[in-house]
Design an enzyme around this catalytic site. Structure first.
Site, PDB file in Angstrom:
ATOM      1  N   ASP A  35       1.042  -1.126   0.055  1.00  0.00           N
ATOM      2  CA  ASP A  35      -0.078   0.050   0.083  1.00  0.00           C
ATOM      3  C   ASP A  35       0.910   1.174   0.010  1.00  0.00           C
ATOM      4  OD1 ASP A  35      -2.279   1.613   0.105  1.00  0.00           O
ATOM      5  OD2 ASP A  35      -2.691   1.283   2.001  1.00  0.00           O
ATOM      6  N   GLY A  36       0.276   2.185  -0.539  1.00  0.00           N
ATOM      7  CA  GLY A  36       1.126   3.644  -0.432  1.00  0.00           C
ATOM      8  C   GLY A  36       1.447   4.097  -1.619  1.00  0.00           C
ATOM      9  N   ASN A  83     -10.595  -2.743  -6.609  1.00  0.00           N
ATOM     10  CA  ASN A  83      -9.921  -1.794  -7.317  1.00  0.00           C
ATOM     11  C   ASN A  83     -10.460  -1.344  -8.520  1.00  0.00           C
ATOM     12  OD1 ASN A  83      -6.804  -3.105  -6.001  1.00  0.00           O
ATOM     13  ND2 ASN A  83      -8.026  -1.338  -5.393  1.00  0.00           N
ATOM     14  N   ARG A 204       1.921  -5.141   6.290  1.00  0.00           N
ATOM     15  CA  ARG A 204       1.051  -4.020   5.337  1.00  0.00           C
ATOM     16  C   ARG A 204       1.922  -2.794   5.387  1.00  0.00           C
ATOM     17  NH1 ARG A 204      -4.996  -2.431   4.559  1.00  0.00           N
ATOM     18  NH2 ARG A 204      -4.403  -0.946   3.318  1.00  0.00           N
ATOM     19  N   ARG A 210      -5.483  -1.879   8.556  1.00  0.00           N
ATOM     20  CA  ARG A 210      -6.638  -2.385   8.051  1.00  0.00           C
ATOM     21  C   ARG A 210      -6.146  -3.638   7.372  1.00  0.00           C
ATOM     22  NH1 ARG A 210      -8.276   2.723   6.429  1.00  0.00           N
ATOM     23  NH2 ARG A 210      -7.095   2.800   4.423  1.00  0.00           N
ATOM     24  N   SER A 212      -8.150  -5.037   4.732  1.00  0.00           N
ATOM     25  CA  SER A 212      -8.631  -4.686   3.282  1.00  0.00           C
ATOM     26  C   SER A 212      -9.045  -6.111   2.455  1.00  0.00           C
ATOM     27  CB  SER A 212      -7.794  -3.913   2.476  1.00  0.00           C
ATOM     28  OG  SER A 212      -7.330  -2.698   3.136  1.00  0.00           O
TER      29      SER A 212
HETATM   30  C1  FPP Z   1      -2.073   0.323  -3.223  1.00  0.00           C
HETATM   31  O1  FPP Z   1      -1.341   1.555  -3.294  1.00  0.00           O
HETATM   32  C2  FPP Z   1      -1.486  -0.553  -4.351  1.00  0.00           C
HETATM   33  C3  FPP Z   1      -2.292  -1.092  -5.466  1.00  0.00           C
HETATM   34  C4  FPP Z   1      -3.397  -0.942  -5.609  1.00  0.00           C
HETATM   35  C5  FPP Z   1      -1.207  -1.745  -6.655  1.00  0.00           C
HETATM   36  C6  FPP Z   1      -0.054  -2.585  -6.270  1.00  0.00           C
HETATM   37  C7  FPP Z   1       0.441  -2.506  -7.463  1.00  0.00           C
HETATM   38  C8  FPP Z   1       2.066  -2.670  -7.719  1.00  0.00           C
HETATM   39  C9  FPP Z   1       2.824  -2.638  -6.557  1.00  0.00           C
HETATM   40  C10 FPP Z   1       2.687  -2.457  -8.808  1.00  0.00           C
HETATM   41  C11 FPP Z   1       2.956  -3.612  -9.667  1.00  0.00           C
HETATM   42  C12 FPP Z   1       2.539  -4.994  -9.186  1.00  0.00           C
HETATM   43  C13 FPP Z   1       3.110  -5.928  -9.613  1.00  0.00           C
HETATM   44  C14 FPP Z   1       2.741  -7.390  -9.014  1.00  0.00           C
HETATM   45  C15 FPP Z   1       4.120  -6.122 -10.480  1.00  0.00           C
HETATM   46  P1  FPP Z   1      -2.315   2.656  -3.308  1.00  0.00           P
HETATM   47  O2  FPP Z   1      -2.621   3.188  -4.853  1.00  0.00           O
HETATM   48  O3  FPP Z   1      -3.793   2.260  -2.780  1.00  0.00           O
HETATM   49  O4  FPP Z   1      -1.895   3.815  -2.765  1.00  0.00           O
HETATM   50  P2  FPP Z   1      -2.603   5.022  -1.736  1.00  0.00           P
HETATM   51  O5  FPP Z   1      -3.231   4.410  -0.656  1.00  0.00           O
HETATM   52  O6  FPP Z   1      -1.309   5.781  -1.188  1.00  0.00           O
HETATM   53  O7  FPP Z   1      -3.485   5.604  -2.641  1.00  0.00           O
END
Ligand code: FPP
Length: 280
Positions: A35-36, A83, A204, A210, A212
């Site tokens: 996350d993040g 998502n 996490r 969370r 999630s």
């Molecule tokens: C959550 O961060 C992350 C995701 C929804 C996607 C995870 C994807 C990757 C790490 C990239 C590539 C993956 C692979 C397996 C090659 P967020 O967008 O929810 O961050 P935020 O909470 O700061 O908005």
């Protein structure tokens, strides 16, 4: 563990951390909520997708480090059933990045004897993504090292619903529907992760407290580790620190760690018994 130590320069911080890890008490299965990415990009005044792009390198480092450490299963939450609510451009970028990762990282998977598996409602993914996933799953099928589970279009509740429906379908097919009795084993062996041990450690990133909707059934007794580090900044050092913290935990599975009467936090092990043994 040996493979990891051989890949690190003696005396380096990561080498010292790796040396402090007890190979006999490694988590067999590590699960990670990555996350993040969005916040990482936001702090740099970049579009959110730049955060996802920056999140690919830590996937490689984490998978390679876990494999070299001797972890048996690594499960990464790459895309949840929720998502799809994100803007189309962001979702399409995630598919592009996943395809890029699969193509680019096949040599890393092969070199480290990693077998790729996917968990989630994969049928709903775009055809090109499914093709790339199938090709990588086939190419790594005979690898016997770590299993890398990518959770894609995954939801913990959806997984339990799918498991129960598959049990009902089977029972209808073989005529046992009227005598069918649900139990924990039957559900556990019908989950997407049927062939894997439950996660011992759930990491996490980005500080949110969370779950999630991730691996709801399987994390019943997992140790939780939340770090403030945002996923694109997650390094090998962060992973080793998480494993070291896991090894400090007292896993009781609802039981007791030490005879009643000992002060809280005191456990009995060989080391703590040494003075008493010497005196006797
Ligand atoms: C959550 O961060 C992350 C995701 C929804 C996607 C995870 C994807 C990757 C790490 C990239 C590539 C993956 C692979 C397996 C090659 P967020 O967008 O929810 O961050 P935020 O909470 O700061 O908005």
């Amino acid at each position: 563990m040996k493979a990891l130590l051989e890949s690190l320069r003696p005396g380096d911080k990561d080498s010292e951390l790796a040396r402090a890890i007890d190979p006999a008490r490694l988590p067999e299965h590590i699960a990670i909520i990555m996350d993040g990415n969005g916040r990482w990009a936001g702090r740099r005044f970049l579009p959110r997708v730049a955060g996802h792009k920056a999140g690919v390198a830590p996937v490689r480092v984490t998978a390679e480090t876990c494999a070299r450490l001797g972890v048996k299963v690594l499960t990464l939450f790459a895309f949840s059933v929720e998502n799809w609510k994100r803007p189309r451009h962001e979702v399409e970028t995630l598919w592009r990045l996943l395809r890029y990762y699969l193509k680019q990282e096949l040599p890393t998977l092969q070199k480290n004897d990693i077998r790729l598996q996917v968990i989630g409602r994969v049928d709903a993914l775009p055809l090109e993504v499914r093709r790339e996933l199938d090709a990588t799953i086939d190419a790594t099928f005979s690898n016997r090292g770590m299993v890398l589970n990518l959770a894609i279009n995954y939801g913990g509740r959806a997984e339990i619903v799918d498991a129960v429906n598959s049990i009902l379908d089977m029972a209808r097919l073989d005529g046992s529907i009227h005598t069918l009795k649900m139990d924990e084993d039957l559900i556990a062996t019908s989950l997407y992760t049927a062939s894997c041990p439950d996660p011992d450690l759930l990491i996490r990133t980005s500080g949110e407290m969370r779950i999630s909707n991730f691996l709801l059934w399987q994390i019943a007794y997992a140790e939780l580790y939340v770090t403030e580090t945002l996923w694109p900044d997650f390094t090998r050092t962060d992973l080793l620190l998480a494993v070291l913290e896991y090894q400090k935990r007292d896993r009781r599975y609802g039981g007791l760690s030490a005879p009643r009467g000992l002060p809280a936090g005191v456990t009995i092990n060989e080391e703590s018994l040494q003075p008493a043994l010497r005196e006797s």
